[in-house]
Design a protein around this motif. Structure first.
Motif, PDB file in Angstrom:
ATOM      1  N   UNK A  36       0.826  -1.200   0.000  1.00 47.45           N
ATOM      2  CA  UNK A  36       0.000   0.000   0.000  1.00 47.45           C
ATOM      3  C   UNK A  36       0.864   1.255   0.000  1.00 47.45           C
ATOM      4  N   UNK A  37       1.988   1.211   0.718  1.00 43.81           N
ATOM      5  CA  UNK A  37       2.848   2.391   0.820  1.00 43.81           C
ATOM      6  C   UNK A  37       3.503   2.757  -0.501  1.00 43.81           C
ATOM      7  N   UNK A  38       3.440   1.863  -1.488  1.00 48.45           N
ATOM      8  CA  UNK A  38       3.971   2.170  -2.815  1.00 48.45           C
ATOM      9  C   UNK A  38       2.957   2.929  -3.670  1.00 48.45           C
ATOM     10  N   UNK A  39       1.842   3.319  -3.058  1.00 46.45           N
ATOM     11  CA  UNK A  39       0.803   4.049  -3.782  1.00 46.45           C
ATOM     12  C   UNK A  39       1.306   5.253  -4.554  1.00 46.45           C
ATOM     13  N   UNK A  40       2.150   6.120  -3.962  1.00 46.68           N
ATOM     14  CA  UNK A  40       2.652   7.278  -4.729  1.00 46.68           C
ATOM     15  C   UNK A  40       3.368   6.899  -6.017  1.00 46.68           C
ATOM     16  N   UNK A  41       4.103   5.786  -6.012  1.00 42.74           N
ATOM     17  CA  UNK A  41       4.787   5.354  -7.225  1.00 42.74           C
ATOM     18  C   UNK A  41       3.774   4.985  -8.305  1.00 42.74           C
ATOM     19  N   UNK A  42       2.732   4.240  -7.917  1.00 43.75           N
ATOM     20  CA  UNK A  42       1.704   3.858  -8.879  1.00 43.75           C
ATOM     21  C   UNK A  42       0.963   5.082  -9.422  1.00 43.75           C
ATOM     22  N   UNK A  43       0.729   6.058  -8.568  1.00 36.90           N
ATOM     23  CA  UNK A  43       0.021   7.263  -8.994  1.00 36.90           C
ATOM     24  C   UNK A  43       0.851   8.044 -10.007  1.00 36.90           C
ATOM     25  N   UNK A  44       2.155   8.177  -9.760  1.00 39.32           N
ATOM     26  CA  UNK A  44       3.020   8.893 -10.703  1.00 39.32           C
ATOM     27  C   UNK A  44       3.035   8.193 -12.056  1.00 39.32           C
ATOM     28  N   UNK A  45       3.162   6.861 -12.035  1.00 37.64           N
ATOM     29  CA  UNK A  45       3.146   6.102 -13.287  1.00 37.64           C
ATOM     30  C   UNK A  45       1.809   6.301 -14.008  1.00 37.64           C
ATOM     31  N   UNK A  46       0.718   6.301 -13.247  1.00 37.69           N
ATOM     32  CA  UNK A  46      -0.594   6.524 -13.837  1.00 37.69           C
ATOM     33  C   UNK A  46      -0.714   7.902 -14.466  1.00 37.69           C
ATOM     34  N   UNK A  47      -0.170   8.917 -13.800  1.00 33.96           N
ATOM     35  CA  UNK A  47      -0.220  10.267 -14.336  1.00 33.96           C
ATOM     36  C   UNK A  47       0.568  10.374 -15.642  1.00 33.96           C
ATOM     37  N   UNK A  48       1.762   9.802 -15.652  1.00 30.89           N
ATOM     38  CA  UNK A  48       2.573   9.855 -16.875  1.00 30.89           C
ATOM     39  C   UNK A  48       1.855   9.160 -18.027  1.00 30.89           C
ATOM     40  N   UNK A  49       1.261   8.010 -17.744  1.00 30.95           N
ATOM     41  CA  UNK A  49       0.514   7.288 -18.770  1.00 30.95           C
ATOM     42  C   UNK A  49      -0.676   8.103 -19.260  1.00 30.95           C
ATOM     43  N   UNK A  50      -1.405   8.714 -18.337  1.00 29.20           N
ATOM     44  CA  UNK A  50      -2.576   9.508 -18.706  1.00 29.20           C
ATOM     45  C   UNK A  50      -2.184  10.716 -19.543  1.00 29.20           C
ATOM     46  N   UNK A  51      -1.079  11.351 -19.178  1.00 30.09           N
ATOM     47  CA  UNK A  51      -0.637  12.526 -19.927  1.00 30.09           C
ATOM     48  C   UNK A  51      -0.201  12.139 -21.334  1.00 30.09           C
ATOM     49  N   UNK A  52       0.495  11.013 -21.461  1.00 32.33           N
ATOM     50  CA  UNK A  52       0.953  10.571 -22.780  1.00 32.33           C
ATOM     51  C   UNK A  52      -0.239  10.313 -23.707  1.00 32.33           C
ATOM     52  N   UNK A  53      -1.318   9.722 -23.177  1.00 32.83           N
ATOM     53  CA  UNK A  53      -2.444   9.349 -24.022  1.00 32.83           C
ATOM     54  C   UNK A  53      -3.503  10.456 -24.134  1.00 32.83           C
ATOM     55  N   UNK A  54      -3.675  11.274 -23.083  1.00 29.81           N
ATOM     56  CA  UNK A  54      -4.711  12.305 -23.110  1.00 29.81           C
ATOM     57  C   UNK A  54      -4.160  13.686 -23.460  1.00 29.81           C
ATOM     58  N   UNK A  55      -2.989  14.024 -22.936  1.00 29.82           N
ATOM     59  CA  UNK A  55      -2.319  15.299 -23.219  1.00 29.82           C
ATOM     60  C   UNK A  55      -3.222  16.488 -22.899  1.00 29.82           C
ATOM     61  N   UNK A  56      -3.823  16.446 -21.715  1.00 28.11           N
ATOM     62  CA  UNK A  56      -4.759  17.477 -21.263  1.00 28.11           C
ATOM     63  C   UNK A  56      -4.055  18.390 -20.278  1.00 28.11           C
ATOM     64  N   UNK A  57      -4.273  19.691 -20.416  1.00 26.00           N
ATOM     65  CA  UNK A  57      -3.524  20.674 -19.642  1.00 26.00           C
ATOM     66  C   UNK A  57      -3.779  20.570 -18.144  1.00 26.00           C
ATOM     67  N   UNK A  58      -5.009  20.313 -17.753  1.00 23.92           N
ATOM     68  CA  UNK A  58      -5.284  20.242 -16.323  1.00 23.92           C
ATOM     69  C   UNK A  58      -4.603  19.039 -15.684  1.00 23.92           C
ATOM     70  N   UNK A  59      -4.525  17.931 -16.405  1.00 19.92           N
ATOM     71  CA  UNK A  59      -3.808  16.762 -15.885  1.00 19.92           C
ATOM     72  C   UNK A  59      -2.323  17.072 -15.731  1.00 19.92           C
ATOM     73  N   UNK A  60      -1.768  17.793 -16.698  1.00 21.33           N
ATOM     74  CA  UNK A  60      -0.364  18.210 -16.609  1.00 21.33           C
ATOM     75  C   UNK A  60      -0.167  19.130 -15.410  1.00 21.33           C
ATOM     76  N   UNK A  61      -1.113  20.033 -15.175  1.00 20.81           N
ATOM     77  CA  UNK A  61      -1.035  20.937 -14.030  1.00 20.81           C
ATOM     78  C   UNK A  61      -1.118  20.166 -12.715  1.00 20.81           C
ATOM     79  N   UNK A  62      -1.964  19.147 -12.678  1.00 25.23           N
ATOM     80  CA  UNK A  62      -2.104  18.306 -11.482  1.00 25.23           C
ATOM     81  C   UNK A  62      -0.769  17.634 -11.149  1.00 25.23           C
ATOM     82  N   UNK A  63      -0.132  17.060 -12.166  1.00 28.15           N
ATOM     83  CA  UNK A  63       1.163  16.416 -11.951  1.00 28.15           C
ATOM     84  C   UNK A  63       2.211  17.438 -11.520  1.00 28.15           C
TER      85      UNK A  63
END
Length: 238
Positions: A36-63
């Protein structure tokens, strides 16, 4: 097959402690909380994946906000320099300073920002359906539970004290509110202009700030386009 001498221990080996989480041997709860404590790592990977496929400005701002939050955590740790509770147990950690907990600060930033996004950014009409509201409530509860479990895991695994995870959660929550307000009031009005930059157009970066439910929008547009193309294809085949 390794040659003779290649497996000899010439120098001590050190694990990559950024993702190296230890738990008591045979402790199932500790093993579960270590994952469970590895959650931040999974979230970062998820954000990078989402940005690569969606390329939405608010998601980039969130990251970007999460990265700024990590920078603030590093700065506070460097100033306070409070050690971990049991350094003799965890001899291989990324940072010897522990106040405030970076895991706790990260997760509470993510949870609080997502909470604000769900209830303030994803606003819909006043006649929002019951299932739409229920989905937000369930997701918000899940995010808060995840943030608490990650914070608790750091205490259970003796990486932090309760005060360290508490102040990490406080700092992360405050940072989330500040960054959400900054994004809403400063960055969001600039998003249409940024999306129109030639560089943004080249990388297909887009702004969906004015669309309240991007999932429903993409679904309806994709379905309509698919039906339109199917109709045209059927006309050609006749």
């Amino acid at each position: 097959m390794a040659a003779v001498g290649e497996c000899s221990l010439g120098v001590p080996w050190t694990p990559v402690s950024l993702t190296h989480v230890e738990y008591p041997a045979g402790d199932f709860t500790g093993q579960l909380l270590a994952c469970v404590s590895l959650g931040p790592i999974f979230i970062i990977v998820g954000f990078v994946t989402l940005i690569v496929f969606k390329r939405e400005l608010h998601t980039i701002s969130f990251l970007a906000g999460l990265l700024v939050n990590e920078g603030v955590n590093w700065l506070i740790k460097s100033i306070i320099q409070e050690p971990r509770p049991c350094t003799e147990i965890h001899t291989s950690v990324y940072s010897k300073n522990a106040m405030p907990s970076s895991h706790s600060q990260f997760m509470w930033f993510f949870a609080v920002y997502s909470f604000l996004f769900l209830y303030l950014r994803m606003h819909q009409t006043n006649n929002a359906r019951f299932l739409d509201l229920l989905w937000r409530h369930v997701l918000s509860l899940f995010l808060l539970t995840a943030a608490f479990l990650v914070s608790y895991s750091r205490v259970y695994l003796v990486y932090h004290t309760w005060s360290q995870v508490f102040y990490g959660g406080v700092v992360g929550s405050v940072m989330a509110v500040v960054w959400f307000a900054f994004t809403q009031e400063i960055l969001t009005p600039l998003f249409p202009r940024i999306a129109a930059w030639p560089l943004s157009e080249f990388f297909l970066i887009r702004d969906t700030s004015l669309i309240p439910n991007i999932l429903w929008f993409e679904y309806t547009v994709t379905r309509a386009e698919a039906r339109n193309r199917q109709r045209k294809l059927g006309t050609k085949l006749q």
